[in-house]
Scaffold this motif. Structure first.
Motif, PDB file in Angstrom:
ATOM      1  N   ARG A 382       0.822  -1.204   0.000  1.00  0.00           N
ATOM      2  CA  ARG A 382       0.000   0.000   0.000  1.00  0.00           C
ATOM      3  C   ARG A 382       0.858   1.258   0.000  1.00  0.00           C
ATOM      4  O   ARG A 382       0.472   2.282  -0.550  1.00  0.00           O
ATOM      5  CB  ARG A 382      -0.910   0.007   1.225  1.00  0.00           C
ATOM      6  N   GLY A 383       2.024   1.180   0.629  1.00  0.00           N
ATOM      7  CA  GLY A 383       2.917   2.330   0.682  1.00  0.00           C
ATOM      8  C   GLY A 383       3.767   2.510  -0.552  1.00  0.00           C
ATOM      9  O   GLY A 383       4.597   3.419  -0.593  1.00  0.00           O
ATOM     10  N   GLY A 384       3.592   1.650  -1.566  1.00  0.00           N
ATOM     11  CA  GLY A 384       4.332   1.799  -2.811  1.00  0.00           C
ATOM     12  C   GLY A 384       5.713   1.175  -2.803  1.00  0.00           C
ATOM     13  O   GLY A 384       6.447   1.299  -3.777  1.00  0.00           O
ATOM     14  N   GLN A 385       6.064   0.433  -1.741  1.00  0.00           N
ATOM     15  CA  GLN A 385       7.372  -0.238  -1.682  1.00  0.00           C
ATOM     16  C   GLN A 385       7.197  -1.651  -2.257  1.00  0.00           C
ATOM     17  O   GLN A 385       7.228  -2.644  -1.538  1.00  0.00           O
ATOM     18  CB  GLN A 385       7.877  -0.271  -0.251  1.00  0.00           C
ATOM     19  N   TYR A 386       7.017  -1.697  -3.571  1.00  0.00           N
ATOM     20  CA  TYR A 386       6.587  -2.936  -4.218  1.00  0.00           C
ATOM     21  C   TYR A 386       7.641  -4.043  -4.160  1.00  0.00           C
ATOM     22  O   TYR A 386       7.314  -5.206  -3.915  1.00  0.00           O
ATOM     23  CB  TYR A 386       6.208  -2.643  -5.669  1.00  0.00           C
ATOM     24  N   GLU A 387       8.897  -3.712  -4.385  1.00  0.00           N
ATOM     25  CA  GLU A 387       9.937  -4.745  -4.378  1.00  0.00           C
ATOM     26  C   GLU A 387      10.088  -5.361  -2.981  1.00  0.00           C
ATOM     27  O   GLU A 387      10.196  -6.583  -2.841  1.00  0.00           O
ATOM     28  CB  GLU A 387      11.255  -4.146  -4.861  1.00  0.00           C
ATOM     29  N   THR A 388      10.089  -4.499  -1.962  1.00  0.00           N
ATOM     30  CA  THR A 388      10.196  -5.011  -0.590  1.00  0.00           C
ATOM     31  C   THR A 388       8.972  -5.832  -0.217  1.00  0.00           C
ATOM     32  O   THR A 388       9.075  -6.871   0.447  1.00  0.00           O
ATOM     33  CB  THR A 388      10.361  -3.844   0.394  1.00  0.00           C
ATOM     34  N   ALA A 389       7.787  -5.374  -0.662  1.00  0.00           N
ATOM     35  CA  ALA A 389       6.557  -6.114  -0.383  1.00  0.00           C
ATOM     36  C   ALA A 389       6.592  -7.484  -1.052  1.00  0.00           C
ATOM     37  O   ALA A 389       6.186  -8.492  -0.459  1.00  0.00           O
ATOM     38  CB  ALA A 389       5.350  -5.320  -0.871  1.00  0.00           C
ATOM     39  N   ALA A 390       7.098  -7.537  -2.284  1.00  0.00           N
ATOM     40  CA  ALA A 390       7.180  -8.817  -2.988  1.00  0.00           C
ATOM     41  C   ALA A 390       8.124  -9.777  -2.267  1.00  0.00           C
ATOM     42  O   ALA A 390       7.827 -10.975  -2.129  1.00  0.00           O
ATOM     43  CB  ALA A 390       7.651  -8.584  -4.420  1.00  0.00           C
ATOM     44  N   GLN A 391       9.246  -9.272  -1.794  1.00  0.00           N
ATOM     45  CA  GLN A 391      10.185 -10.121  -1.058  1.00  0.00           C
ATOM     46  C   GLN A 391       9.557 -10.637   0.232  1.00  0.00           C
ATOM     47  O   GLN A 391       9.757 -11.795   0.613  1.00  0.00           O
ATOM     48  CB  GLN A 391      11.458  -9.330  -0.759  1.00  0.00           C
ATOM     49  N   GLU A 392       8.770  -9.779   0.913  1.00  0.00           N
ATOM     50  CA  GLU A 392       8.119 -10.178   2.161  1.00  0.00           C
ATOM     51  C   GLU A 392       7.081 -11.268   1.893  1.00  0.00           C
ATOM     52  O   GLU A 392       7.007 -12.277   2.605  1.00  0.00           O
ATOM     53  CB  GLU A 392       7.453  -8.962   2.806  1.00  0.00           C
TER      54      GLU A 392
END
Length: 526
Positions: A382-392
């Motif tokens: 939701r915060g736009g940190q897509y790469e980090t979200a994908a890794q999580e």
């Protein structure tokens, strides 16, 4: 909170564990017995002479005010009520929109050019559409134009600026078929809402509604709700249907379908605000009827008044003085940062703190607070940190986590990784609707990118600049395709929708006219 939404919550109020109130019976019995003893005066004792009892009684010691036992009993009752689990809302799906999606269906026909509503009906309708977009503050909204046929002007978007240039281009002469096919407009709107994760609404901006159209809309509305109940894969229902009539003041409004909301146009924004309240109320009702989501336990909020009541004990005669002194010592000994931030840990878990930040749309703080890796990944997305979200999300073996990973990969232009994530979601849950819908789209994007790169003659000799957009090409087909960023974007800014429209070598109305005619011809051919 509007009044209509308040009544929706009041109707849904209940306790998740009502049997816990059995514990209130001994609490009330003990409180009553203690109160009776404290209220008894020494002079009531029959074994002491009245004149001696009067001499032994200190004036002002009759216990008729608030006593420690009253505070204890009230705190206990509050804690019992909290344990019983008061609830009036469903726990929202983390990946679903917090506001109802909406389709604005605008009538574009010659009758809308009448000037009995200044400047004319169509222009006023466009102004009301803009007011509605501004009031909804970035919620998912789509625009449909209907005359003798209906067409999607702008699909669901959270950016209100995208719709502005298209609203300007809507005129009666861009419609391929003249007329007022309200049912066609509703059918297109229903198709758009069927792709959404939550129930939404349709608002018609029009100048008339015949009895036959109202009956047809009611039948189609009910049929769509019945299909959704019978088959969860059909999509979300149309929870709300509203009509804003572009008619002069004092005109009688046509009768719409049963359960719909009708409003005449006003000079101020009260008409748009009324429609938004109606939509919010219907959306909350739809959320409450969603049995797939559990009821949200609001009990922890009752801990706050219980804690405040316990502070009364620090009064003289209500508690031991050393308790207050100990609290003061601990407060001054604790570091400043703990005083400012650590107090939340006394009352809220890490996930509760994260959820509060998430509801405030402070996604960065929410991601830092959440202990649950899934919720942390949702906040990052939701915060736009897509790469980090994908890794999580890649570390979590659930279908929902794999789906969000796929969406995050697409947002960060990792299309092939997005395909893999959607395939992983379907391996875990073959019936996952989001993955089923997005997997073919992601595959089409990969095929398009690789085909474009295979046919490209550019980019073989030149390097790729920092401001160029590069798509992944895992199979290495062709040369790397480059899309040169426009000057405004390369300089650090972002092009607005209006700026992009100016780069198109045609007027908006010409573009819409050609597209609508092509769509109408394709439907006729089918």
């Amino acid at each position: 909170m509007s009044g209509s939404v308040f009544w929706v919550y009041l109707e849904a109020f209940h306790f998740l564990r009502g049997w816990v109130f059995v514990a209130a019976v001994p609490v009330l019995w003990i409180w009553w017995q203690m109160r009776r003893r404290q209220g008894a005066n020494v002079s009531d004792a029959g074994w002491i002479a009245p004149h001696l009892a009067q001499a032994l009684t200190v004036p002002g010691t009759t216990r008729r005010g608030v006593q420690p036992i009253d505070v204890i009993a009230l705190v206990m009752l509050l804690l019992i009520a909290a344990t019983a689990g008061p609830s009036w809302t469903r726990a929202p799906a983390p990946f679903a929109a917090q506001t109802a999606p909406l389709v604005i269906a605008l009538q574009v026909s010659p009758s809308m050019e009448a000037t009995d509503v200044a400047p004319d009906r169509l222009e006023r309708a466009k102004q009301k559409a803009r007011d509605l977009l501004e009031l909804r503050a970035g919620a998912r909204t789509a625009l449909v134009a209907f005359g003798g046929s209906a067409h999607v002007v702008v699909p669901m978007s959270e950016d209100p600026g995208v719709m502005q240039p298209y609203l300007e281009g809507l005129r009666p002469d861009v419609m391929p078929i003249e007329g007022q096919d309200v049912l066609a407009g509703f059918d297109v709107a229903q198709q758009l809402l069927a792709r959404e994760a939550a129930a939404g609404g349709v608002v018609f901006l029009l100048d008339d509604l015949s009895a036959a159209d109202a009956s047809g809309l009611e039948e189609a509305w009910r049929a769509g709700g019945a299909r959704e109940q019978a088959d969860a894969a059909v999509g979300a229902t149309v929870a709300s249907m509203s009509f804003l009539y572009l008619l002069p003041d004092g005109s009688s409004l046509p009768v719409g379908p049963d359960g719909s909301f009708a409003q005449g146009v006003t000079a101020d924004g009260s008409d748009v605000a009324a429609i938004e309240r109606s939509l919010a109320s219907a959306y909350q009702r739809a959320q409450l009827s969603n049995t797939a989501q559990p009821w949200e336990d609001r009990g922890p909020w009752l801990a706050w008044p219980a804690a405040l009541l316990l502070l009364v004990w620090f009064r003289r005669g209500m508690a031991v003085r050393w308790a207050a002194q100990m609290a003061l010592v601990l407060w001054f000994v604790m570091p400043t940062e703990v005083q400012a931030e650590g107090w939340r840990d006394w009352f809220l878990t890490a996930d509760q703190q994260g959820w509060l930040a998430y509801q405030r749309k402070d996604y960065e703080t929410a991601a830092a607070r959440f202990a649950d890796p899934y919720m942390r990944g949702v906040a990052l997305y939701r915060g736009g940190q897509y790469e980090t979200a994908a890794q999580e999300m890649a570390r979590i073996e659930t279908a929902d986590a794999a789906f969000i990973e796929g969406m995050a990969r697409l947002k960060s232009r990792g299309y092939r990784d997005g395909v893999r994530a959607f395939e992983r979601a379907l391996q875990i849950d073959p019936d996952h609707a989001g993955a089923q819908q997005n997997l073919p789209i992601a595959k089409d994007i990969v095929a398009y990118v690789e085909t474009a790169q295979a046919q490209s003659d550019t980019g073989e000799e030149s390097g790729i600049g920092a401001d160029d957009v590069v798509f992944d090409n895992e199979n290495g087909q062709g040369a790397e395709t480059q899309i040169e960023a426009p000057e405004e974007e390369a300089a650090g800014g972002h092009l607005s929708a209006e700026q992009w429209m100016r780069t198109v070598d045609t007027r908006t109305e010409d573009f819409l006219r050609q597209r609508f005619r092509l769509e109408a011809a394709q439907r006729t051919g089918d």
